[in-house]
Design a protein around this motif. Sequence first.
Motif, PDB file in Angstrom:
ATOM      1  N   TYR A 106     -44.074 -17.254 -39.710  1.00  0.00           N
ATOM      2  CA  TYR A 106     -43.094 -18.311 -39.452  1.00  0.00           C
ATOM      3  C   TYR A 106     -42.141 -18.435 -40.644  1.00  0.00           C
ATOM      4  O   TYR A 106     -42.412 -17.918 -41.731  1.00  0.00           O
ATOM      5  CB  TYR A 106     -43.788 -19.655 -39.220  1.00  0.00           C
ATOM      6  N   LEU A 107     -41.055 -19.142 -40.427  1.00  0.00           N
ATOM      7  CA  LEU A 107     -40.091 -19.385 -41.496  1.00  0.00           C
ATOM      8  C   LEU A 107     -40.738 -20.217 -42.600  1.00  0.00           C
ATOM      9  O   LEU A 107     -41.317 -21.270 -42.336  1.00  0.00           O
ATOM     10  CB  LEU A 107     -38.869 -20.114 -40.937  1.00  0.00           C
ATOM     11  N   GLU A 108     -40.610 -19.751 -43.846  1.00  0.00           N
ATOM     12  CA  GLU A 108     -41.309 -20.372 -44.967  1.00  0.00           C
ATOM     13  C   GLU A 108     -40.417 -21.321 -45.753  1.00  0.00           C
ATOM     14  O   GLU A 108     -40.522 -21.425 -46.983  1.00  0.00           O
ATOM     15  CB  GLU A 108     -41.896 -19.294 -45.891  1.00  0.00           C
ATOM     16  N   TYR A 109     -39.558 -22.061 -45.070  1.00  0.00           N
ATOM     17  CA  TYR A 109     -38.658 -23.015 -45.711  1.00  0.00           C
ATOM     18  C   TYR A 109     -38.879 -24.402 -45.124  1.00  0.00           C
ATOM     19  O   TYR A 109     -39.291 -24.533 -43.961  1.00  0.00           O
ATOM     20  CB  TYR A 109     -37.199 -22.600 -45.510  1.00  0.00           C
ATOM     21  N   PRO A 110     -38.608 -25.464 -45.896  1.00  0.00           N
ATOM     22  CA  PRO A 110     -38.719 -26.820 -45.345  1.00  0.00           C
ATOM     23  C   PRO A 110     -37.787 -27.016 -44.166  1.00  0.00           C
ATOM     24  O   PRO A 110     -36.800 -26.278 -43.985  1.00  0.00           O
ATOM     25  CB  PRO A 110     -38.318 -27.706 -46.538  1.00  0.00           C
ATOM     26  N   LEU A 167     -32.806 -39.364 -50.499  1.00  0.00           N
ATOM     27  CA  LEU A 167     -33.856 -38.630 -51.205  1.00  0.00           C
ATOM     28  C   LEU A 167     -34.886 -38.076 -50.217  1.00  0.00           C
ATOM     29  O   LEU A 167     -35.417 -36.979 -50.414  1.00  0.00           O
ATOM     30  CB  LEU A 167     -34.536 -39.533 -52.228  1.00  0.00           C
ATOM     31  N   GLY A 168     -35.168 -38.828 -49.158  1.00  0.00           N
ATOM     32  CA  GLY A 168     -36.076 -38.317 -48.131  1.00  0.00           C
ATOM     33  C   GLY A 168     -35.518 -37.086 -47.452  1.00  0.00           C
ATOM     34  O   GLY A 168     -36.240 -36.115 -47.183  1.00  0.00           O
ATOM     35  N   VAL A 184     -38.856 -38.758 -40.259  1.00  0.00           N
ATOM     36  CA  VAL A 184     -37.967 -38.588 -39.106  1.00  0.00           C
ATOM     37  C   VAL A 184     -37.575 -37.125 -38.936  1.00  0.00           C
ATOM     38  O   VAL A 184     -37.509 -36.602 -37.825  1.00  0.00           O
ATOM     39  CB  VAL A 184     -36.716 -39.475 -39.263  1.00  0.00           C
ATOM     40  N   VAL A 185     -37.337 -36.448 -40.053  1.00  0.00           N
ATOM     41  CA  VAL A 185     -36.952 -35.036 -39.986  1.00  0.00           C
ATOM     42  C   VAL A 185     -38.153 -34.151 -39.683  1.00  0.00           C
ATOM     43  O   VAL A 185     -38.082 -33.236 -38.862  1.00  0.00           O
ATOM     44  CB  VAL A 185     -36.288 -34.598 -41.314  1.00  0.00           C
ATOM     45  N   ASN A 186     -39.267 -34.413 -40.360  1.00  0.00           N
ATOM     46  CA  ASN A 186     -40.430 -33.525 -40.255  1.00  0.00           C
ATOM     47  C   ASN A 186     -41.345 -33.851 -39.084  1.00  0.00           C
ATOM     48  O   ASN A 186     -42.018 -32.949 -38.559  1.00  0.00           O
ATOM     49  CB  ASN A 186     -41.246 -33.590 -41.551  1.00  0.00           C
ATOM     50  N   GLY A 187     -41.387 -35.130 -38.667  1.00  0.00           N
ATOM     51  CA  GLY A 187     -42.348 -35.546 -37.653  1.00  0.00           C
ATOM     52  C   GLY A 187     -42.307 -34.747 -36.366  1.00  0.00           C
ATOM     53  O   GLY A 187     -43.354 -34.230 -35.915  1.00  0.00           O
ATOM     54  N   ASP A 200     -48.201 -25.241 -36.920  1.00  0.00           N
ATOM     55  CA  ASP A 200     -48.405 -24.005 -37.673  1.00  0.00           C
ATOM     56  C   ASP A 200     -47.113 -23.545 -38.332  1.00  0.00           C
ATOM     57  O   ASP A 200     -47.104 -23.122 -39.490  1.00  0.00           O
ATOM     58  CB  ASP A 200     -48.945 -22.908 -36.754  1.00  0.00           C
ATOM     59  N   GLY A 201     -46.000 -23.619 -37.592  1.00  0.00           N
ATOM     60  CA  GLY A 201     -44.718 -23.227 -38.171  1.00  0.00           C
ATOM     61  C   GLY A 201     -44.255 -24.204 -39.239  1.00  0.00           C
ATOM     62  O   GLY A 201     -43.732 -23.802 -40.282  1.00  0.00           O
ATOM     63  N   TRP A 202     -44.464 -25.488 -38.997  1.00  0.00           N
ATOM     64  CA  TRP A 202     -44.067 -26.514 -39.980  1.00  0.00           C
ATOM     65  C   TRP A 202     -44.838 -26.355 -41.280  1.00  0.00           C
ATOM     66  O   TRP A 202     -44.281 -26.492 -42.377  1.00  0.00           O
ATOM     67  CB  TRP A 202     -44.323 -27.903 -39.395  1.00  0.00           C
ATOM     68  N   SER A 203     -46.119 -26.063 -41.195  1.00  0.00           N
ATOM     69  CA  SER A 203     -46.968 -26.022 -42.394  1.00  0.00           C
ATOM     70  C   SER A 203     -46.823 -24.726 -43.171  1.00  0.00           C
ATOM     71  O   SER A 203     -47.388 -24.601 -44.262  1.00  0.00           O
ATOM     72  CB  SER A 203     -48.436 -26.214 -41.995  1.00  0.00           C
TER      73      SER A 203
END
Length: 499
Positions: free
Chosen positions: A119-123, A224-225, A267-270, A278-281
């Motif tokens: 998966y993509l390894e970026y935030p 900042l979030g 809000v962005v990550n949820g 799996d992709g998010w982590s």
Amino acid sequence: MPSAETTQSSVHEPDPVRPTKDDEVARSGSELIGGPIGRRALLGTSWWTPVRIIALVAIGVFTLGLVQKAPCYNGAWFFGASSQYTHACYSDIPHLYQGRGFADGLVPYFDRLSGDMEYLEYPVLTGVFMEVASWLTPGSGSIQDQEKWYWMVNAGMLMACAAVIAVCVARTHARRPWDGLLVALAPAFALTATINWDLLAVALTAAAMLMWSRGRPLAFGVLLGLATAAKLYPVLLLGALLVLCWRAGKWRDFGKALGATAVAWAVVNGPVMLLAFDGWSKFYTFSQERGVDFGSFWLIMAQNSSDPLSTDTVNNLATLLMLLCCAGVAALTLTAPRRPRFAQLAFLIVAAFILTNKVYSPQYVLWLIPLAALARPKWRDFLIWQACEVAYFLGIWMYLAYTTSGDAHKGLPTDGYHWAIVVHLLGTLYLCAVIVRDILMPERDVVRRAGDDDPSGGVLDGAEDVFVLGAAAHPPKHAAHFDGPQVEWGGPGTGERSL
């Protein structure tokens, strides 16, 4: 005829700081454009305000950085592995267009990639930025043409981020807009701006600091979030604010900032976390599992050891070192004769993370440049540090040219690269040492010498102290006098000043 109130306000209105008056390097450099500004100059009477000039300079210097990359988008990215290093024009952006599935229309975090990287390894917010750029990239032509267009689209978007950073820095310290030129003219800024997507997080962080300086903790927290959703390092600024608000007793404002940061990040990550965990982590697991890499003192140790430390051991030791640095910054904050400025602590805490981390990619210098311009707006010290970073920028590419070609005549051998790492470490430590000296000896701080307390501090600016330790808890009876425009400060922690 002006009213008495207007006259009184104008008398007490502090004058803008002219860096050519007090900074020898700035004064010498100004000779290129006609010399130092005079005290009778009519400021603010033209369209050419300092902020607009700085924004245009930032765009111009950014453009020079794009020109420096010309050998790569003319073929070095695609047809010569080592030539992109010998020309110092490498960028992750074109390589990841196909390597992370954007060329194939894959959705980041939801679709698996081919090869080792699942998966993509970026935030998440950086992934959104990358995806938007792929939508704007023409899908016709060869894959090399598409990669070139992808880099150009990203470069345009990152240029907007660069302008935002310069403007935010120029406006954060209201009396010191020309400090934004430190960012706009920083050599390492132009050279590293398009290596990766770090400028998105840097722009959001700079905007957050501007909002805090204006006394808007909720807006600060939201920005900042978002910055933390683009890159992990901005969350460190909350640690700096924690100890500053502890000393000043500004818990309500800190609570607002913390809550807004958490909500904006969630809000962005949820949604991605819930729908594609799996992709998010992947970003977090990749950061944990990644071995010792370029630019860190850990790499020097590993390459000079017959039995290098394991990744888990390095992770634990790096975390321990970072915690010790945080404890040191906290102790410095609570015992300093005056409460440190927010920008000073922000620089120190991010620099500590960079110095102790197991990897230092050359674009990480972008994290520090705006903070350095606010923490220590002195051209001599800034340029010494920048010279060290440019030396490292050239060193890593020459080292990669050597490792890809195997020819010492075409690059920098391992021992030479180790010296480049040492130069980077010493340059950053030098700027940290100067900032710590300013904290311990506030009369050496160029911002406070000009008559300000903490112009980036927002609610902390001029605030009373409620919790201090050591000698700071027992200030001297007489106020310390700073060499500035007839400014006298109260004892440490009083926050009082008179003109």
